[in-house]
Design an enzyme around this catalytic site. Structure first.
Site, PDB file in Angstrom:
ATOM      1  N   LYS A 152       0.868  -1.192   0.000  1.00 47.98           N
ATOM      2  CA  LYS A 152       0.000   0.000   0.000  1.00 47.98           C
ATOM      3  C   LYS A 152       0.901   1.238   0.000  1.00 47.98           C
ATOM      4  O   LYS A 152       1.995   1.194   0.563  1.00 47.98           O
ATOM      5  CB  LYS A 152      -0.903   0.008   1.247  1.00 47.98           C
ATOM      6  CG  LYS A 152      -1.842  -1.195   1.331  1.00 47.98           C
ATOM      7  CD  LYS A 152      -3.025  -1.073   0.402  1.00 47.98           C
ATOM      8  CE  LYS A 152      -3.880  -2.310   0.454  1.00 47.98           C
ATOM      9  NZ  LYS A 152      -5.002  -2.278  -0.466  1.00 47.98           N
ATOM     10  N   LYS A 154      -2.268   1.490  -2.781  1.00 54.48           N
ATOM     11  CA  LYS A 154      -2.573   0.611  -3.925  1.00 54.48           C
ATOM     12  C   LYS A 154      -1.746   0.998  -5.141  1.00 54.48           C
ATOM     13  O   LYS A 154      -1.204   0.147  -5.834  1.00 54.48           O
ATOM     14  CB  LYS A 154      -4.052   0.777  -4.321  1.00 54.48           C
ATOM     15  CG  LYS A 154      -5.068   0.125  -3.462  1.00 54.48           C
ATOM     16  CD  LYS A 154      -6.467   0.482  -3.993  1.00 54.48           C
ATOM     17  CE  LYS A 154      -7.531  -0.160  -3.162  1.00 54.48           C
ATOM     18  NZ  LYS A 154      -7.819  -1.543  -3.519  1.00 54.48           N
ATOM     19  N   LYS A 178       1.791  -9.282  -1.822  1.00 56.98           N
ATOM     20  CA  LYS A 178       1.148  -9.282  -3.139  1.00 56.98           C
ATOM     21  C   LYS A 178       1.016  -7.854  -3.673  1.00 56.98           C
ATOM     22  O   LYS A 178       0.983  -6.884  -2.905  1.00 56.98           O
ATOM     23  CB  LYS A 178      -0.214  -9.975  -3.095  1.00 56.98           C
ATOM     24  CG  LYS A 178      -1.294  -9.248  -2.337  1.00 56.98           C
ATOM     25  CD  LYS A 178      -2.617 -10.012  -2.335  1.00 56.98           C
ATOM     26  CE  LYS A 178      -3.455  -9.637  -3.523  1.00 56.98           C
ATOM     27  NZ  LYS A 178      -3.926  -8.247  -3.540  1.00 56.98           N
ATOM     28  N   ASP A 180      -1.399  -5.028  -5.390  1.00 55.02           N
ATOM     29  CA  ASP A 180      -2.828  -4.759  -5.242  1.00 55.02           C
ATOM     30  C   ASP A 180      -3.556  -5.091  -6.543  1.00 55.02           C
ATOM     31  O   ASP A 180      -2.932  -5.200  -7.603  1.00 55.02           O
ATOM     32  CB  ASP A 180      -3.081  -3.306  -4.831  1.00 55.02           C
ATOM     33  CG  ASP A 180      -4.097  -3.270  -3.677  1.00 55.02           C
ATOM     34  OD1 ASP A 180      -3.974  -2.433  -2.769  1.00 55.02           O
ATOM     35  OD2 ASP A 180      -5.003  -4.133  -3.678  1.00 55.02           O
ATOM     36  N   GLU A 181      -4.899  -5.204  -6.416  1.00 53.50           N
ATOM     37  CA  GLU A 181      -5.646  -5.736  -7.575  1.00 53.50           C
ATOM     38  C   GLU A 181      -5.590  -4.805  -8.781  1.00 53.50           C
ATOM     39  O   GLU A 181      -5.768  -5.254  -9.916  1.00 53.50           O
ATOM     40  CB  GLU A 181      -7.116  -5.996  -7.189  1.00 53.50           C
ATOM     41  CG  GLU A 181      -7.958  -4.784  -6.940  1.00 53.50           C
ATOM     42  CD  GLU A 181      -7.743  -4.195  -5.559  1.00 53.50           C
ATOM     43  OE1 GLU A 181      -7.045  -4.815  -4.733  1.00 53.50           O
ATOM     44  OE2 GLU A 181      -8.262  -3.094  -5.322  1.00 53.50           O
ATOM     45  N   HIS A 270      -7.653 -13.071  -7.285  1.00 51.28           N
ATOM     46  CA  HIS A 270      -8.322 -11.934  -6.626  1.00 51.28           C
ATOM     47  C   HIS A 270      -9.703 -11.801  -7.271  1.00 51.28           C
ATOM     48  O   HIS A 270      -9.847 -12.052  -8.461  1.00 51.28           O
ATOM     49  CB  HIS A 270      -7.499 -10.655  -6.814  1.00 51.28           C
ATOM     50  CG  HIS A 270      -7.939  -9.528  -5.939  1.00 51.28           C
ATOM     51  ND1 HIS A 270      -9.123  -8.854  -6.120  1.00 51.28           N
ATOM     52  CD2 HIS A 270      -7.364  -8.982  -4.845  1.00 51.28           C
ATOM     53  CE1 HIS A 270      -9.259  -7.933  -5.185  1.00 51.28           C
ATOM     54  NE2 HIS A 270      -8.211  -7.988  -4.384  1.00 51.28           N
ATOM     55  N   HIS A 303      -9.700 -15.207  -2.836  1.00 53.07           N
ATOM     56  CA  HIS A 303     -10.278 -14.351  -1.796  1.00 53.07           C
ATOM     57  C   HIS A 303     -11.716 -14.787  -1.518  1.00 53.07           C
ATOM     58  O   HIS A 303     -12.495 -14.996  -2.451  1.00 53.07           O
ATOM     59  CB  HIS A 303     -10.285 -12.896  -2.270  1.00 53.07           C
ATOM     60  CG  HIS A 303      -8.931 -12.275  -2.309  1.00 53.07           C
ATOM     61  ND1 HIS A 303      -8.620 -11.135  -1.634  1.00 53.07           N
ATOM     62  CD2 HIS A 303      -7.791 -12.650  -2.936  1.00 53.07           C
ATOM     63  CE1 HIS A 303      -7.356 -10.800  -1.846  1.00 53.07           C
ATOM     64  NE2 HIS A 303      -6.828 -11.717  -2.646  1.00 53.07           N
ATOM     65  N   LYS A 310     -13.537  -5.047   6.319  1.00 55.72           N
ATOM     66  CA  LYS A 310     -14.224  -3.868   5.760  1.00 55.72           C
ATOM     67  C   LYS A 310     -15.206  -4.204   4.640  1.00 55.72           C
ATOM     68  O   LYS A 310     -15.980  -3.366   4.195  1.00 55.72           O
ATOM     69  CB  LYS A 310     -13.187  -2.875   5.239  1.00 55.72           C
ATOM     70  CG  LYS A 310     -12.509  -3.308   3.946  1.00 55.72           C
ATOM     71  CD  LYS A 310     -11.443  -2.315   3.499  1.00 55.72           C
ATOM     72  CE  LYS A 310     -10.852  -2.724   2.172  1.00 55.72           C
ATOM     73  NZ  LYS A 310      -9.704  -1.924   1.764  1.00 55.72           N
ATOM     74  N   SER A 352      -9.063 -11.258   3.442  1.00 51.20           N
ATOM     75  CA  SER A 352      -8.402  -9.980   3.229  1.00 51.20           C
ATOM     76  C   SER A 352      -9.469  -8.882   3.206  1.00 51.20           C
ATOM     77  O   SER A 352     -10.613  -9.150   2.879  1.00 51.20           O
ATOM     78  CB  SER A 352      -7.692 -10.028   1.867  1.00 51.20           C
ATOM     79  OG  SER A 352      -7.166  -8.780   1.522  1.00 51.20           O
ATOM     80  N   GLY A 353      -9.061  -7.689   3.606  1.00 47.38           N
ATOM     81  CA  GLY A 353     -10.009  -6.567   3.522  1.00 47.38           C
ATOM     82  C   GLY A 353     -10.282  -5.978   4.888  1.00 47.38           C
ATOM     83  O   GLY A 353     -11.118  -6.483   5.628  1.00 47.38           O
ATOM     84  N   GLN A 374      -4.459 -11.808   4.916  1.00 47.84           N
ATOM     85  CA  GLN A 374      -3.725 -10.698   4.275  1.00 47.84           C
ATOM     86  C   GLN A 374      -4.177  -9.371   4.878  1.00 47.84           C
ATOM     87  O   GLN A 374      -5.377  -9.115   4.988  1.00 47.84           O
ATOM     88  CB  GLN A 374      -4.031 -10.663   2.777  1.00 47.84           C
ATOM     89  CG  GLN A 374      -3.329 -11.728   2.003  1.00 47.84           C
ATOM     90  CD  GLN A 374      -3.734 -11.695   0.518  1.00 47.84           C
ATOM     91  OE1 GLN A 374      -3.352 -12.579  -0.211  1.00 47.84           O
ATOM     92  NE2 GLN A 374      -4.486 -10.706   0.086  1.00 47.84           N
ATOM     93  N   GLY A 376      -3.404  -5.176   4.500  1.00 44.17           N
ATOM     94  CA  GLY A 376      -2.658  -4.100   3.823  1.00 44.17           C
ATOM     95  C   GLY A 376      -2.488  -2.946   4.797  1.00 44.17           C
ATOM     96  O   GLY A 376      -1.464  -2.807   5.474  1.00 44.17           O
TER      97      GLY A 376
HETATM   98  C1  CAP Z   1      -7.251  -5.190   1.121  1.00 45.72           C
HETATM   99  C2  CAP Z   1      -7.321  -5.121  -0.385  1.00 45.72           C
HETATM  100  C3  CAP Z   1      -8.039  -6.278  -1.009  1.00 45.72           C
HETATM  101  C4  CAP Z   1      -9.432  -6.443  -0.538  1.00 45.72           C
HETATM  102  C5  CAP Z   1     -10.180  -7.309  -1.511  1.00 45.72           C
HETATM  103  C6  CAP Z   1      -7.959  -3.835  -0.860  1.00 45.72           C
HETATM  104  O1  CAP Z   1      -6.551  -4.061   1.566  1.00 45.72           O
HETATM  105  O2  CAP Z   1      -6.019  -5.127  -0.928  1.00 45.72           O
HETATM  106  O3  CAP Z   1      -8.036  -6.057  -2.407  1.00 45.72           O
HETATM  107  O4  CAP Z   1      -9.382  -7.093   0.659  1.00 45.72           O
HETATM  108  O5  CAP Z   1     -11.388  -7.637  -0.916  1.00 45.72           O
HETATM  109  O6  CAP Z   1      -7.488  -3.389  -1.904  1.00 45.72           O
HETATM  110  O7  CAP Z   1      -8.900  -3.396  -0.227  1.00 45.72           O
HETATM  111  P1  CAP Z   1      -6.680  -3.684   3.130  1.00 45.72           P
HETATM  112  P2  CAP Z   1     -11.832  -9.174  -0.862  1.00 45.72           P
HETATM  113  O8  CAP Z   1      -6.066  -4.819   3.912  1.00 45.72           O
HETATM  114  O9  CAP Z   1      -5.891  -2.408   3.283  1.00 45.72           O
HETATM  115  O10 CAP Z   1      -8.123  -3.522   3.403  1.00 45.72           O
HETATM  116  O11 CAP Z   1     -10.666  -9.881  -0.250  1.00 45.72           O
HETATM  117  O12 CAP Z   1     -13.063  -9.156  -0.029  1.00 45.72           O
HETATM  118  O13 CAP Z   1     -12.076  -9.582  -2.265  1.00 45.72           O
HETATM  119 MG    MG Z   2      -6.603  -4.819  -2.900  1.00 43.37          MG
END
Ligand code: CAP
Ligand code: MG
Length: 428
Positions: A152, A154, A178, A180-181, A270, A303, A310, A352-353, A374, A376
């Site tokens: 982070k 992102k 990893k 980020d998406e 992801h 995931h 969150k 994650s999240g 996971q 971030g």
């Molecule tokens: C988490 C994350 C993940 C989300 C995806 C984000 O970051 O990298 O992509 O968790 O959600 O970009 O939000 P944080 P899910 O740890 O900073 O929240 O796993 O529900 O698909």
């Molecule tokens: Mg992400």
């Protein structure tokens, strides 16, 4: 309303073992009967349309068509003869059971809740190459949850800065880092440069810690480009590739998975964009179905949500998804069908999240130790930075596995104490 749709109703029909079964939750439009709506779903997802045809008799269309064999409440179970599908072709399967039906006027809402995949169709897909066992062997971590972070912010870091953050996380104690998406190959952080810089520091971190460290680089792109990036990862000696399974499309995912047989890379899935389909409890496609598709095509990790972080997602639903991701013999649960995954390996469920050290205990309590946790923001937002944030995550896992309450463990583990002071602990 085409009366023909009613010919697809065959309550009491006993589905054959080799038929695909789909469970739909639906709300007929005002003035449309439940049976007519259910018949419309079966027709539009198999052989029928809104009117009788000159090209085939209705009798023959319904004979080889889908059959509504069970209806209860807002649900219908529909059986599909195997020949309606092309083996190994996920796009075609979804164009049938998850295609036109979402836009039909006969229903106000419709949701594909679960699918039971016939063995022959299941085995026409590759499934995970490594699965949980293979990932654990690669990392040399036999039991505990794997712990990782997402670099982070992102987007916005240069390749060198990205690599440095990853290094801090690895030496702080995390197994996995990893991308980020939405990080792929932007002008400020090109894919190849990022991989070169990050791997240099990954190997440094492995030497310093004596632990295997994994880097999940995001190859998400147009399919040919994805294959090039995956090949580059292999040539660079990396073990993993990460992909956004929905935004690349299932055809792209199938092509990438095929390539993994040659490249032998662990494939992390992801699910960005899933909530466009999964979030509305009355319309779209359940995350369980998306998880089953991902497992059939063959990501090694996926995931699944957290229930405590969150992102939205109820505990019961996520427990079902973890079943679909990791289970072998899945029993019938509510509207969800039983499933025998046979030789299709389990995927590693990824939580994650919005996670931080204070949320580790409920995750392990709900989903067990075969998970990848996971965080971030929950690592890079630690008061003393990424390295201490990583250490705090590992400490939270160690405390949880020892059955020691976090606040107790924090008395002798400063990094965890500081994380708890900032984010607290789960009060579920
Ligand atoms: C988490 C994350 C993940 C989300 C995806 C984000 O970051 O990298 O992509 O968790 O959600 O970009 O939000 P944080 P899910 O740890 O900073 O929240 O796993 O529900 O698909
Ligand atoms: Mg992400």
């Amino acid at each position: 309303m085409a009366k023909g749709y009613l010919h697809y109703i065959n309550l009491g029909y006993k589905p054959k073992k080799d038929e695909l079964i789909a469970v739909y939750k639906f709300k007929p439009r005002k003035g449309v009967g439940k049976k007519e709506a259910a018949g419309a779903i079966a027709a539009e997802s198999s052989t029928g349309t809104w009117t009788t045809l000159s090209t085939m008799t209705l009798k023959r269309m319904t004979k080889i068509g889908a059959k509504v064999y069970k209806m209860y409440g807002d649900y219908a179970e529909i059986a599909y003869p195997l020949d309606l599908f092309e083996l190994g072709n996920m796009p075609e399967i979804l164009s049938s059971i998850a295609g036109n039906i979402f836009g039909m006027k006969e229903v106000d809402t419709i949701r594909l809740v679960d699918v039971k995949w016939p063995t022959k169709l299941k085995n026409s897909f590759k499934g995970p190459q490594f699965g949980i066992k293979g990932v654990r062997k690669l990392l040399g971590v036999k039991k505990r949850p794997l712990v990782g972070t997402i670099v982070k912010p992102k987007l916005g870091l240069t390749s060198k800065e990205h690599a440095k953050v990853a290094y801090e996380a690895w030496v702080g104690g995390l197994d996995i880092v990893k991308d980020d998406e939405n990080l792929t190959s932007q002008p400020f952080n090109k894919f190849k440069k990022r991989v070169e810089e990050t791997l240099k520091l990954k190997w440094k971190a492995e030497k310093e810690t004596g632990e295997r460290k994994m880097y999940m680089a995001n190859v998400t792109a147009e399919t040919r480009e994805m294959l090039k990036r995956a090949k580059f990862l292999k040539d660079m000696g990396n073990e993993y590739a990460m992909v956004d399974i929905l935004t690349v499309g299932f055809a792209g995912l199938q092509t990438l998975r095929d390539e993994m047989d040659k490249l032998k890379l662990v494939l992390h899935g992801h699910r960005a964009m899933h909530a466009a389909l999964t979030r509305n409890p009355n319309h779209g496609i359940s995350m369980s179905v998306l998880a089953e598709i991902s497992r059939l095509i063959g990501t090694d990790q996926l995931h699944v949500g957290t229930a405590v972080g969150k992102m939205e997602g109820k505990k019961k639903d996520i427990i079902y998804i973890v079943d679909d991701v990791e289970g072998k013999f899945i029993r019938k649960r509510g509207h969800m069908l039983a499933e025998n995954w046979g030789k299709i390996k389990p995927m590693f469920a990824v939580c994650s999240g919005g996670l931080h050290p204070g949320l580790v205990p409920p995750l392990v309590k709900m989903f067990g130790e075969d998970i990848i946790i996971q965080a971030g923001g929950g690592v890079h937002g630690h008061p003393r930075g990424t390295r201490k944030g990583a250490t705090a995550m590992r400490q939270a896992v160690d405390a949880t596995l020892r059955g020691v309450p976090l606040r107790e463990y924090a008395k002798t583990h400063k990094e965890l104490k500081e994380a708890i002071e900032k984010w607290g602990v789960y009060k579920g």
